[in-house]
Design a protein around this motif. Structure first.
Motif, short mmCIF file in Angstrom:
data_model
loop_
_atom_site.label_atom_id
_atom_site.label_comp_id
_atom_site.label_asym_id
_atom_site.label_seq_id
_atom_site.Cartn_x
_atom_site.Cartn_y
_atom_site.Cartn_z
N LYS A 73 -44.64 87.25 76.04
CA LYS A 73 -46.00 86.71 76.04
C LYS A 73 -46.06 85.37 75.30
O LYS A 73 -46.68 84.42 75.75
N LEU A 74 -45.37 85.31 74.14
CA LEU A 74 -45.39 84.07 73.34
C LEU A 74 -44.65 82.94 74.08
O LEU A 74 -45.10 81.80 74.07
N ARG A 75 -43.54 83.30 74.74
CA ARG A 75 -42.77 82.26 75.47
C ARG A 75 -43.60 81.72 76.63
O ARG A 75 -43.55 80.54 76.92
N ASP A 76 -44.37 82.64 77.29
CA ASP A 76 -45.26 82.19 78.37
C ASP A 76 -46.25 81.15 77.86
O ASP A 76 -46.69 80.29 78.61
N LYS A 77 -46.62 81.27 76.59
CA LYS A 77 -47.57 80.32 76.01
C LYS A 77 -46.85 79.16 75.34
O LYS A 77 -47.42 78.45 74.51
N ARG A 78 -45.56 79.02 75.66
CA ARG A 78 -44.75 77.87 75.23
C ARG A 78 -44.41 77.84 73.73
O ARG A 78 -44.10 76.80 73.18
#
Ligand code: TMP
Length: 215
Positions: free
Chosen positions: A27-32
């Motif tokens: 989820k955090l990686r999706d938000k860069r």
């Protein structure tokens, strides 16, 4: 974001920490966000070697005090080689277990004086403390059932095989830490469905990120 954010996950066996960490990282990686996922004991080459010694039970005859020092030795290498460099790069570090596990496993149920544990902790951490600790709380009977289902045919580890009463005392000790350090710790009821736990984890982490951004 500068300075990174250090988040630890704690709790008894079978609370679902690894699943929640994997989902949160995605989820955090999706938000860069830059994310580093790691675990203890382990998380660096030196510490992974010590992990094997500890979890196989090879260090058990040395006693809980020596095991405490081995966990601390692994933690020092992990902080130096993995955690601090990631924080310096501004990443969010998600760590499966950390110093609270030593307080609980070697301290409360390992019989080692908490003053000894805390002085070793101070030396090992050398000022790098988690910004946020998520305590995934579950009844030990249910946690051990889940851990056994997940493990399948694999062997039970040195700490998992202990009596139910020991696991109950650990749960109480984790709850006491969360109550004593409310600024750092968030208690998450892990008996709920994985999706409900995920929502609680996400909420706590995004609240910490928002607080960091407004600092
Ligand atoms: P896990 O990978 O299933 O979390 O296994 C790690 C085991 O090591 C778990 O039973 C808890 C134990 N442990 C300690 O006893 N002290 C510690 O400081 C840490 C990090 C883990």
């Amino acid at each position: 974001m500068t300075g990174g954010l250090f988040i630890t996950f704690e709790g008894g066996e079978g609370a679902g920490k690894s699943t929640q960490i994997a989902w949160l990282a995605e989820k955090l990686r999706d938000k860069r966000y830059g994310v580093l996922v790691t675990r203890e004991p382990g998380g660096s080459a030196g510490a992974e070697a010590v992990r094997h010694v500890l979890l196989s039970g090879a260090a058990e005859p040395l006693g809980a005090k020596a095991e405490t020092l081995l966990f601390a030795a692994a933690r020092i290498d992990h902080l130096d080689s993995t955690i601090r460099p990631a924080l310096q790069r501004g990443e969010i570090v998600l760590c499966d277990r950390f110093a609270d596990s030593t307080r609980v496993y070697q301290g409360t149920t390992g019989g080692i004086d908490l003053r000894f544990i805390k002085s070793v902790e101070k030396l090992a951490l050398d000022g790098t403390r988690p910004d946020l600790t998520l305590l995934l709380d579950i009844d030990p009977e249910e946690g051990l059932r889940r851990a056994a289902a997940r493990r399948g045919e694999d062997e039970v580890d040195r700490f998992e095989k202990e009596a139910l009463d020991v696991h109950r005392r650990r749960r109480e000790a984790f709850l006491a830490i969360a109550a004593a350090e409310p600024d750092r710790c968030r208690l998450i009821d892990a008996s709920r469905s994985p999706e409900e736990v995920e929502n609680a984890v996400t909420e706590a982490v995004f609240a910490a990120l928002a607080a960091r951004a407004s600092d």
